[in-house]
Design an enzyme around this catalytic site. Structure first.
Site, PDB file in Angstrom:
ATOM      1  N   ASP A  26      18.942 -34.627   5.771  1.00 16.24           N
ATOM      2  CA  ASP A  26      20.046 -34.139   4.950  1.00 16.24           C
ATOM      3  C   ASP A  26      21.339 -34.775   5.499  1.00 16.24           C
ATOM      4  O   ASP A  26      21.314 -35.475   6.523  1.00 16.24           O
ATOM      5  CB  ASP A  26      20.086 -32.608   5.048  1.00 16.24           C
ATOM      6  CG  ASP A  26      21.254 -32.016   4.288  1.00 16.24           C
ATOM      7  OD1 ASP A  26      21.439 -32.366   3.103  1.00 16.24           O
ATOM      8  OD2 ASP A  26      21.993 -31.204   4.874  1.00 16.24           O
ATOM      9  N   ALA A  28      25.355 -33.208   5.132  1.00 10.87           N
ATOM     10  CA  ALA A  28      26.305 -32.222   5.673  1.00 10.87           C
ATOM     11  C   ALA A  28      25.572 -31.174   6.504  1.00 10.87           C
ATOM     12  O   ALA A  28      24.609 -30.564   6.054  1.00 10.87           O
ATOM     13  CB  ALA A  28      27.077 -31.548   4.544  1.00 10.87           C
ATOM     14  N   ALA A  59      29.476 -18.399  -0.366  1.00  9.04           N
ATOM     15  CA  ALA A  59      29.335 -19.799  -0.780  1.00  9.04           C
ATOM     16  C   ALA A  59      28.156 -20.462  -0.087  1.00  9.04           C
ATOM     17  O   ALA A  59      27.494 -21.335  -0.651  1.00  9.04           O
ATOM     18  CB  ALA A  59      30.617 -20.565  -0.484  1.00  9.04           C
ATOM     19  N   MET A  63      23.188 -22.839  -0.306  1.00  8.34           N
ATOM     20  CA  MET A  63      23.429 -24.204   0.182  1.00  8.34           C
ATOM     21  C   MET A  63      22.116 -24.972   0.319  1.00  8.34           C
ATOM     22  O   MET A  63      21.099 -24.441   0.744  1.00  8.34           O
ATOM     23  CB  MET A  63      24.148 -24.164   1.528  1.00  8.34           C
ATOM     24  CG  MET A  63      24.756 -25.506   1.920  1.00  8.34           C
ATOM     25  SD  MET A  63      25.998 -26.086   0.725  1.00  8.34           S
ATOM     26  CE  MET A  63      27.263 -24.846   0.945  1.00  8.34           C
ATOM     27  N   LYS A  67      24.677 -29.267  -6.547  1.00  4.13           N
ATOM     28  CA  LYS A  67      25.906 -28.488  -6.682  1.00  4.13           C
ATOM     29  C   LYS A  67      25.974 -27.700  -7.990  1.00  4.13           C
ATOM     30  O   LYS A  67      26.480 -26.583  -8.029  1.00  4.13           O
ATOM     31  CB  LYS A  67      27.119 -29.404  -6.529  1.00  4.13           C
ATOM     32  CG  LYS A  67      27.166 -30.125  -5.186  1.00  4.13           C
ATOM     33  CD  LYS A  67      26.865 -29.192  -4.010  1.00  4.13           C
ATOM     34  CE  LYS A  67      26.776 -29.921  -2.699  1.00  4.13           C
ATOM     35  NZ  LYS A  67      26.163 -29.094  -1.633  1.00  4.13           N
ATOM     36  N   HIS A  70      23.788 -24.810  -7.505  1.00  6.25           N
ATOM     37  CA  HIS A  70      24.460 -23.936  -6.551  1.00  6.25           C
ATOM     38  C   HIS A  70      25.429 -23.008  -7.290  1.00  6.25           C
ATOM     39  O   HIS A  70      25.453 -21.795  -7.053  1.00  6.25           O
ATOM     40  CB  HIS A  70      25.213 -24.803  -5.533  1.00  6.25           C
ATOM     41  CG  HIS A  70      25.722 -24.064  -4.345  1.00  6.25           C
ATOM     42  ND1 HIS A  70      25.490 -24.478  -3.060  1.00  6.25           N
ATOM     43  CD2 HIS A  70      26.473 -22.937  -4.227  1.00  6.25           C
ATOM     44  CE1 HIS A  70      26.060 -23.649  -2.210  1.00  6.25           C
ATOM     45  NE2 HIS A  70      26.681 -22.706  -2.896  1.00  6.25           N
ATOM     46  N   ARG A 175      16.371 -29.831  -4.790  1.00 10.11           N
ATOM     47  CA  ARG A 175      15.760 -28.824  -3.935  1.00 10.11           C
ATOM     48  C   ARG A 175      15.707 -27.466  -4.641  1.00 10.11           C
ATOM     49  O   ARG A 175      16.556 -27.189  -5.473  1.00 10.11           O
ATOM     50  CB  ARG A 175      16.593 -28.681  -2.645  1.00 10.11           C
ATOM     51  CG  ARG A 175      16.633 -29.950  -1.819  1.00 10.11           C
ATOM     52  CD  ARG A 175      17.685 -29.801  -0.726  1.00 10.11           C
ATOM     53  NE  ARG A 175      17.787 -31.061   0.024  1.00 10.11           N
ATOM     54  CZ  ARG A 175      18.903 -31.452   0.613  1.00 10.11           C
ATOM     55  NH1 ARG A 175      19.994 -30.717   0.523  1.00 10.11           N
ATOM     56  NH2 ARG A 175      18.933 -32.583   1.283  1.00 10.11           N
ATOM     57  N   ASP A 201      19.386 -28.553   7.639  1.00 11.77           N
ATOM     58  CA  ASP A 201      20.018 -27.337   8.151  1.00 11.77           C
ATOM     59  C   ASP A 201      19.956 -26.174   7.167  1.00 11.77           C
ATOM     60  O   ASP A 201      20.484 -25.095   7.460  1.00 11.77           O
ATOM     61  CB  ASP A 201      21.487 -27.612   8.509  1.00 11.77           C
ATOM     62  CG  ASP A 201      22.325 -27.971   7.285  1.00 11.77           C
ATOM     63  OD1 ASP A 201      21.983 -28.966   6.609  1.00 11.77           O
ATOM     64  OD2 ASP A 201      23.299 -27.262   6.992  1.00 11.77           O
TER      65      ASP A 201
END
Length: 284
Positions: A26, A28, A59, A63, A67, A70, A175, A201
């Site tokens: 990944d 970020a 938020a 994750m 987006k 999300h 994902r 992460d």
């Protein structure tokens, strides 16, 4: 010559990690942006422009997803949906998701570079993988427009992958499906998904790797699950760090991580453990 069922179909033969072929990262919270702040803070800012109060913890919840997904998931939260209905007098629609996304995108493009600094140990980890003959893939919940800004800055700091898949460029979706991870397998010419390791992460990122048939390594302290900058993390007392590590590890393991480490600074040791497990006949 036939290959035994317990051996990857195209083993690398490299001495350090002889059973592995590729590591797929990944971005970020994994390679750059300690604490994964760029996407979370921009979600807060984008929702604020619509008069909706979103906390950083809220938020962070979805994750790892693309987006747009999300945003959709955030609006499915009862509290945020109640805010939306109180402000606009109706439930949110797909058009509202599009409107938030269109507001989010230029804000993300503008600010992502501020958070492009490598996570400590990432540059050395990538050098070690390439020195061992492994291929380096990557994927992200970031759309391509955002990666087009992030990637050159990361490269200048020594962070570069052999292949990058953006969260908005596969028709099959993102994902927690396996599609971006498998797109890396195809692009990199990997002979066996079982010889790949997905490093992430977020819980959707771990699920992505598991669904793709890969080994998975979760990161407990550098990314979304803890959500702190390096300075913030280093300022914590030891007991607080232990608590963050334990809580993040529990969530990542529940998502299917085979191993959980603090950050990519410990990656080569974790890869050696996976390689040893493969030598004993274990498979993901």
């Amino acid at each position: 010559m036939s290959t035994s069922a317990s051996t990857p179909s195209a083993a690398t033969g490299h001495a350090r990690f002889p059973h592995l072929q590729a590591v797929i990262f990944d971005w970020a919270g994994t390679l750059v942006d300690h604490g994964s702040l760029a996407p979370t803070q921009i979600f807060v800012d984008a929702f604020a422009t619509f008069g909706i109060t979103l906390t950083l913890d809220e938020a962070r919840g979805p994750m790892g997803l693309s987006k747009r997904d999300h945003i959709r998931t955030l609006l499915e939260d009862a509290g945020l949906q109640a805010q939306w209905q109180a402000r606009f007098g109706k439930a949110s629609t797909d058009a509202d998701i599009d409107a938030i996304y269109e507001r989010f995108m230029p804000m993300q493009i503008e600010k992502v570079g501020r958070y492009s600094q490598p996570i400590p140990g990432a540059v050395d980890a990538l050098k070690a993988l390439r020195g061992a003959g492994l291929k380096v893939g990557s994927c992200s919940g970031y759309p391509r427009q955002v990666l087009d800004v992030l990637l050159p800055q990361a490269k200048a700091d020594g962070i570069e992958a052999d292949h990058v898949v953006a969260g908005d460029e596969l028709a099959a979706g993102g994902r927690p499906g396996p599609f971006m991870a498998l797109a890396n397998v195809l692009a990199l010419g990997i002979g066996d998904v079982r010889a790949c390791v997905k490093v992430d992460d977020t819980t959707p990122g771990i699920e992505e790797g598991r669904r793709a048939g890969m080994w998975t390594i979760g990161l407990s302290l550098s990314g979304n699950e803890t959500g702190l900058t390096l300075a913030q993390l280093q300022a914590l007392p030891d007991a607080a760090v232990v608590a963050h590590r334990e809580a993040a590890t529990k969530r990542l393991m529940a998502a299917g991580a085979h191993l959980v480490i603090d950050s990519v600074a410990s990656l080569t040791k974790a890869l050696a453990e996976i390689d040893a497990r493969m030598a004993r006949g274990e498979r993901p």
